[in-house]
Design a protein around this motif. Structure first.
Motif, mmCIF file in Angstrom:
data_model
loop_
_atom_site.group_PDB
_atom_site.id
_atom_site.type_symbol
_atom_site.label_atom_id
_atom_site.label_comp_id
_atom_site.label_asym_id
_atom_site.label_seq_id
_atom_site.Cartn_x
_atom_site.Cartn_y
_atom_site.Cartn_z
ATOM 1 N N GLU A 147 0.813 -1.218 0.000
ATOM 2 C CA GLU A 147 0.000 0.000 0.000
ATOM 3 C C GLU A 147 0.847 1.269 0.000
ATOM 4 O OE1 GLU A 147 -2.165 -3.463 1.084
ATOM 5 O OE2 GLU A 147 -0.419 -2.598 2.090
ATOM 6 N N SER A 148 2.107 1.173 0.425
ATOM 7 C CA SER A 148 2.997 2.340 0.433
ATOM 8 C C SER A 148 3.262 2.856 -0.979
ATOM 9 C CB SER A 148 4.332 1.992 1.100
ATOM 10 O OG SER A 148 4.146 1.410 2.371
ATOM 11 N N TYR A 149 3.159 1.966 -1.995
ATOM 12 C CA TYR A 149 3.399 2.375 -3.380
ATOM 13 C C TYR A 149 2.366 3.387 -3.868
ATOM 14 C CZ TYR A 149 6.721 -1.524 -3.993
ATOM 15 O OH TYR A 149 7.788 -2.386 -3.892
ATOM 16 N N THR A 150 1.238 3.490 -3.191
ATOM 17 C CA THR A 150 0.146 4.340 -3.685
ATOM 18 C C THR A 150 0.394 5.829 -3.472
ATOM 19 O OG1 THR A 150 -1.112 4.283 -1.587
ATOM 20 C CG2 THR A 150 -1.494 2.494 -3.150
ATOM 21 N N LEU A 151 1.345 6.186 -2.622
ATOM 22 C CA LEU A 151 1.497 7.587 -2.238
ATOM 23 C C LEU A 151 2.396 8.328 -3.228
ATOM 24 C CD1 LEU A 151 0.158 9.169 -0.044
ATOM 25 C CD2 LEU A 151 2.183 8.952 1.344
ATOM 26 N N HIS A 153 2.269 11.360 -6.738
ATOM 27 C CA HIS A 153 1.485 12.387 -7.417
ATOM 28 C C HIS A 153 0.547 11.753 -8.445
ATOM 29 C CE1 HIS A 153 4.394 15.174 -5.655
ATOM 30 N NE2 HIS A 153 3.579 16.151 -5.980
ATOM 31 N N PHE A 154 1.042 10.731 -9.144
ATOM 32 C CA PHE A 154 0.230 10.079 -10.171
ATOM 33 C C PHE A 154 -1.052 9.515 -9.562
ATOM 34 C CE2 PHE A 154 -1.119 6.224 -12.353
ATOM 35 C CZ PHE A 154 -1.255 6.663 -13.658
ATOM 36 N N VAL A 155 -0.917 8.796 -8.460
ATOM 37 C CA VAL A 155 -2.083 8.143 -7.851
ATOM 38 C C VAL A 155 -2.984 9.166 -7.165
ATOM 39 C CG1 VAL A 155 -2.845 6.445 -6.141
ATOM 40 C CG2 VAL A 155 -0.834 5.968 -7.567
ATOM 41 N N MET A 156 -2.406 10.008 -6.318
ATOM 42 C CA MET A 156 -3.215 10.942 -5.536
ATOM 43 C C MET A 156 -3.901 11.981 -6.416
ATOM 44 S SD MET A 156 -3.179 9.801 -2.548
ATOM 45 C CE MET A 156 -2.313 8.381 -1.867
ATOM 46 N N ASP A 262 -5.683 0.066 -7.425
ATOM 47 C CA ASP A 262 -6.100 -0.069 -8.827
ATOM 48 C C ASP A 262 -5.441 1.006 -9.690
ATOM 49 O OD1 ASP A 262 -7.669 -2.267 -8.350
ATOM 50 O OD2 ASP A 262 -9.556 -1.167 -8.244
ATOM 51 N N ILE A 263 -5.373 2.237 -9.173
ATOM 52 C CA ILE A 263 -4.741 3.326 -9.924
ATOM 53 C C ILE A 263 -3.239 3.091 -10.030
ATOM 54 C CG2 ILE A 263 -4.288 5.816 -9.963
ATOM 55 C CD1 ILE A 263 -6.908 6.164 -8.368
ATOM 56 N N THR A 264 -2.635 2.589 -8.955
ATOM 57 C CA THR A 264 -1.183 2.359 -8.929
ATOM 58 C C THR A 264 -0.744 1.388 -10.017
ATOM 59 O OG1 THR A 264 -1.161 2.774 -6.535
ATOM 60 C CG2 THR A 264 0.748 1.628 -7.458
ATOM 61 N N LEU A 265 -1.620 0.464 -10.406
ATOM 62 C CA LEU A 265 -1.291 -0.482 -11.477
ATOM 63 C C LEU A 265 -0.878 0.225 -12.757
ATOM 64 C CD1 LEU A 265 -4.126 -3.139 -11.055
ATOM 65 C CD2 LEU A 265 -1.671 -3.564 -10.833
ATOM 66 N N ASN A 266 -1.378 1.442 -12.969
ATOM 67 C CA ASN A 266 -1.083 2.190 -14.190
ATOM 68 C C ASN A 266 0.023 3.220 -14.009
ATOM 69 O OD1 ASN A 266 -3.202 0.975 -15.824
ATOM 70 N ND2 ASN A 266 -4.635 2.072 -14.507
ATOM 71 N N ASP A 267 0.653 3.241 -12.835
ATOM 72 C CA ASP A 267 1.728 4.200 -12.581
ATOM 73 C C ASP A 267 2.921 3.861 -13.486
ATOM 74 O OD1 ASP A 267 3.810 5.762 -11.602
ATOM 75 O OD2 ASP A 267 3.188 5.567 -9.520
#
Length: 315
Positions: A147-151, A153-156, A262-267
């Motif tokens: 879950e740390s990968y989500t933080l 600019h792209f995701v937020m 789910d958003i992080t998958l596209n980072d």
């Protein structure tokens, strides 16, 4: 009750507990020996992960990047015993690490075969024990947890509106950093380290301690601050302190966390990080014949091979 009966009961209680034949969902668990035998005969690259959200994320990421993989959640494997004296008991992280050590203790020929086919992925957590558990078929997340990968600019940028994102992220990073330091420094038992309890502990520490944490935060501000973002704290902090700035309302931290992953998958930067490069590299080394049909290994270095595999996929 006789002395002999008491001693018998105590002796029974002190015996190591056997792993259950079923997991928490009532699903049958495969014995670790049978599981590794199956892997040795498998024609797939295999990942073993801690939980269901890990399963969904890594499976989806691999599919998006053309990696043919089988993903198994550790609670579907029955470990007869833990494989390393430094391991604590009970957690899924512990079990993932233990399985990697079981592989490392196989006879040489079988070990090399398994190490080519399997990668066990565990949370980095606080990182205090990482060097102890080094293994060819073990990888840790780059940050405390998935879950740390989500933080980023792209995701937020996909979930917040109406507030300067840079300022918002800086506030979130600083709050998460203080919670991380409380985890590290305060004598709060591991099982008591919930977000709620950490916030309670934060309210009780002195102003001098808070100032010291803030000074430490300033000192590390030029680094990747996800190193100090402890997994589930991310969504809980956002819901608690920044819920009004979200584009849509979420039912709770778990729903927000699922959306963030789910958003992080596209980072686009994800594949540059150590863990995902290792997954890609291991999967390529497992499929050398398939790789040679698409890439000329004589002219491409490993960096080019990995980047091409990530951007184009391979079969």
């Amino acid at each position: 009750m006789s002395q002999g009966s008491v001693e018998s009961i105590v002796s029974e209680l002190n015996k190591p507990k056997k792993s259950s034949q079923k997991n928490a969902r009532g699903e049958p668990r495969t014995d670790s020996y049978a599981f590794l035998k199956k892997i040795s005969l498998s024609s797939h690259f295999n990942l073993v992960v801690e939980g269901d959200s890990d399963y969904k994320f890594y499976k989806s990421w691999c599919m998006k990047n053309g990696i043919d993989v089988q993903v198994t959640v550790i609670d579907k494997i029955r470990l007869r015993e833990l494989e390393h004296e430094e391991l604590g008991r009970g957690s899924r992280r512990t079990q993932v690490i233990s399985l990697s050590f079981k592989v490392s203790r196989e006879p040489l020929q079988n070990r090399e075969l398994l190490e080519n086919k399997i990668l066990c992925v565990a949370d980095f957590d606080l990182g205090s024990d990482i060097e102890i558990f080094e293994s060819e078929c073990l990888a840790f997340t780059d940050f405390p947890s998935l879950e740390s990968y989500t933080l980023t600019h792209f995701v937020m940028g996909n979930v917040f509106l109406g507030k300067n994102l840079c300022d918002l992220l800086d506030e979130i990073y600083q709050k998460l950093y203080i919670l991380y330091r409380i985890r590290c420094y305060k004598s709060i038992k591991k099982e008591k380290q919930s977000f709620k309890n950490l916030r309670k502990a934060q309210r009780k520490i002195s102003k001098e301690e808070i100032n010291e944490y803030q000074r430490q935060f300033t000192a590390v501000a030029g680094t990747d601050l996800r190193e100090y973002c402890y997994g589930h704290d991310v969504s809980r902090l956002i819901i608690a302190d920044y819920g009004k700035f979200l584009q849509v309302e979420f039912d709770g931290p778990e729903a927000l966390e699922e959306k963030l992953l789910d958003i992080t998958l596209n980072d686009p930067d994800l594949h540059n990080l150590k863990l995902f490069r290792k997954i890609t590299e291991k999967s390529i080394s497992f499929r050398p014949s398939g790789l040679s049909r698409k890439f000329d290994k004589g002219t491409l270095g490993i960096e080019d091979i990995i980047n091409k595999a990530v951007s184009e996929g391979y079969s």
